[in-house]
Design an enzyme around this catalytic site. Structure first.
Site, PDB file in Angstrom:
ATOM      1  N   ASP A  48      76.282  21.073  67.800  1.00 30.36           N
ATOM      2  CA  ASP A  48      75.723  19.733  67.598  1.00 30.36           C
ATOM      3  C   ASP A  48      75.134  19.610  66.195  1.00 30.36           C
ATOM      4  O   ASP A  48      74.273  20.386  65.797  1.00 30.36           O
ATOM      5  CB  ASP A  48      74.643  19.468  68.652  1.00 30.36           C
ATOM      6  N   ARG A  49      75.625  18.613  65.468  1.00 29.61           N
ATOM      7  CA  ARG A  49      75.224  18.452  64.070  1.00 29.61           C
ATOM      8  C   ARG A  49      73.753  18.068  63.940  1.00 29.61           C
ATOM      9  O   ARG A  49      73.132  18.324  62.915  1.00 29.61           O
ATOM     10  CB  ARG A  49      76.099  17.396  63.382  1.00 29.61           C
ATOM     11  N   CYS A  79      84.699  12.104  60.767  1.00 29.02           N
ATOM     12  CA  CYS A  79      83.386  12.007  61.438  1.00 29.02           C
ATOM     13  C   CYS A  79      82.358  11.794  60.354  1.00 29.02           C
ATOM     14  O   CYS A  79      82.161  12.674  59.501  1.00 29.02           O
ATOM     15  CB  CYS A  79      83.062  13.272  62.221  1.00 29.02           C
ATOM     16  N   ASN A  80      81.726  10.622  60.365  1.00 23.17           N
ATOM     17  CA  ASN A  80      80.734  10.318  59.324  1.00 23.17           C
ATOM     18  C   ASN A  80      79.544  11.263  59.386  1.00 23.17           C
ATOM     19  O   ASN A  80      79.151  11.848  58.376  1.00 23.17           O
ATOM     20  CB  ASN A  80      80.246   8.872  59.485  1.00 23.17           C
ATOM     21  N   THR A  81      78.975  11.414  60.586  1.00 28.02           N
ATOM     22  CA  THR A  81      77.735  12.181  60.743  1.00 28.02           C
ATOM     23  C   THR A  81      77.885  13.597  60.214  1.00 28.02           C
ATOM     24  O   THR A  81      76.973  14.122  59.563  1.00 28.02           O
ATOM     25  CB  THR A  81      77.341  12.232  62.239  1.00 28.02           C
ATOM     26  N   ALA A  82      79.044  14.204  60.479  1.00 31.58           N
ATOM     27  CA  ALA A  82      79.257  15.599  60.092  1.00 31.58           C
ATOM     28  C   ALA A  82      79.326  15.782  58.583  1.00 31.58           C
ATOM     29  O   ALA A  82      79.247  16.920  58.092  1.00 31.58           O
ATOM     30  CB  ALA A  82      80.535  16.138  60.749  1.00 31.58           C
ATOM     31  N   THR A 124      75.213   6.770  63.529  1.00 26.19           N
ATOM     32  CA  THR A 124      74.218   7.632  64.162  1.00 26.19           C
ATOM     33  C   THR A 124      73.035   7.784  63.206  1.00 26.19           C
ATOM     34  O   THR A 124      73.137   7.440  62.027  1.00 26.19           O
ATOM     35  CB  THR A 124      74.811   9.027  64.417  1.00 26.19           C
ATOM     36  N   LYS A 161      82.628   8.821  74.125  1.00 27.14           N
ATOM     37  CA  LYS A 161      82.959  10.240  74.287  1.00 27.14           C
ATOM     38  C   LYS A 161      83.218  10.591  75.748  1.00 27.14           C
ATOM     39  O   LYS A 161      83.845  11.599  76.042  1.00 27.14           O
ATOM     40  CB  LYS A 161      81.841  11.116  73.702  1.00 27.14           C
ATOM     41  N   CYS A 192      80.616   5.035  61.984  1.00 25.49           N
ATOM     42  CA  CYS A 192      80.754   6.064  63.012  1.00 25.49           C
ATOM     43  C   CYS A 192      82.151   5.857  63.555  1.00 25.49           C
ATOM     44  O   CYS A 192      82.550   4.727  63.853  1.00 25.49           O
ATOM     45  CB  CYS A 192      79.692   5.874  64.100  1.00 25.49           C
TER      46      CYS A 192
END
Lengths: 224, 224
Positions: A48-49, A79-82, A124, A161, A192
């Site tokens: 989990d980032r 994946c933006n968050t990552a 996110t 998800k 996202c």
């Protein structure tokens, strides 16, 4: 000479598949052979980032190394968050002479090109931070959700998800887009990769820059 | 312990993406981490299986080797026709202790389980040969298209590869399914991964065994 695209995927799985379909849709092709070769690691077990960022970064770096060994010449991560943990990927790409397409920078550039000075961000918490900084660096203010709306957004992302892309989820994301527009956003970033699975750009109250579409277009440009 | 799925894809590109979505749809998941990790080589430049079968087989073997190096533990190839050139893949899997899911055998088993004694096959010429043999080995007669209908089928398969999944294409594939039913087929095998992009199983005149669905289900069974 076309290049082989390496996709670091799985965050989430459905968003990665939608991204692959988008790359194909944006590729001018009269037959199979006109399409871009893609090597992919769809890894839904990346730590989990938000909770274990260091472990996530190390794992993403190992994925980039494996994709390079499998022939990838350009790396993208839908994946933006990552992207907050993209440091190890960048290091692998720099060491091996591969291109890395920065989804945040490419999307911020595309959104700012519209001339908007206040841009709403559907992302996110980690994605919000990345886009707030990227927009500030371009002289643009980010407009964010807060409180219950922010929680409602994340609930819908996690819903995707689980496979929930139904009408109620779509209506809720549209409502949140309207909240940002009413708060002064002249444009929106779908920041996202789950968002475009719920929000049709032509239904939104203000112009939407879709980060998955921007990244797919950049991949086609880099690989063809 | 879940296993990593290796996908030898790109034949065609859209069919591979549809296959990945199917694997996810068949996976019971409450979140990202419940999904199967997939390493994929979507290679639309595999030499034409009909024109250069030896080169195609060698390339498919190299793809299997790379996927094994990238961590794959079970290999699947969502292209029926290419199974005629799966020899090198089988050799790599045998040498490295990987599982290879035979799409033709799994689909023939599933279709025969319905009890039908004459089964229509919607497939390329190469796929028709594979299914005719597989069904004969199970005591079942294959019913095939001929003449202009066979050419019409291939035209629609190539159409999908150009992005044509429109109404006219769908109507034509439905018509060809009816031709097979009228020729005595009690059931059908959608034996080309482009077919389910055009034919809804519930619209067909007789029960359809979809090779892509069978393979996806087998992958979920092997990897979870």
């Amino acid at each position: 000479m076309t290049k082989i695209l390496g996709v670091i995927g799985g965050m989430g799985p459905a968003a990665t598949v939608a991204f692959l379909a988008r790359v194909q849709a944006l590729t001018p092709a009269q037959g199979d052979a006109d399409h871009i070769r893609v090597v992919m690691d769809l890894n839904p077990q990346v730590p989990d980032r938000n909770v274990r960022p260091g472990e996530a970064e190390a794992e993403l770096g190992r994925m980039a190394e494996r994709l390079a060994a499998a022939g990838a010449e350009v790396i993208a991560m839908p994946c933006n968050t990552a992207h907050a943990q993209a440091g190890a990927i960048r290091a692998v790409c720099a060491a091996q002479g591969l291109g890395f397409i920065d989804m945040i920078a490419a999307t911020a550039d595309a959104a700012v090109a519209s001339g908007a000075k206040r841009i709403g961000v559907l992302a996110t918490p980690g994605g919000e931070r990345l886009y707030t900084d990227a927009l500030a660096a371009r002289g643009v203010e980010a407009v964010l959700l807060d409180g219950a709306d922010r929680e409602a957004f994340m609930a819908r992302v996690y819903g995707v998800k689980r496979g929930d892309v139904g009408e109620a989820a779509r209506a809720e994301i549209l409502r949140l887009a309207q909240v940002l527009a009413e708060a002064g956003a002249e444009a929106l970033i779908a920041g996202c990769t789950e968002v475009p699975l719920l929000l049709r750009a032509d239904a939104a109250p203000v112009p939407v820059t879709d980060s998955a579409e921007v990244l797919a277009q950049a991949c086609v440009g880099a690989c063809l």
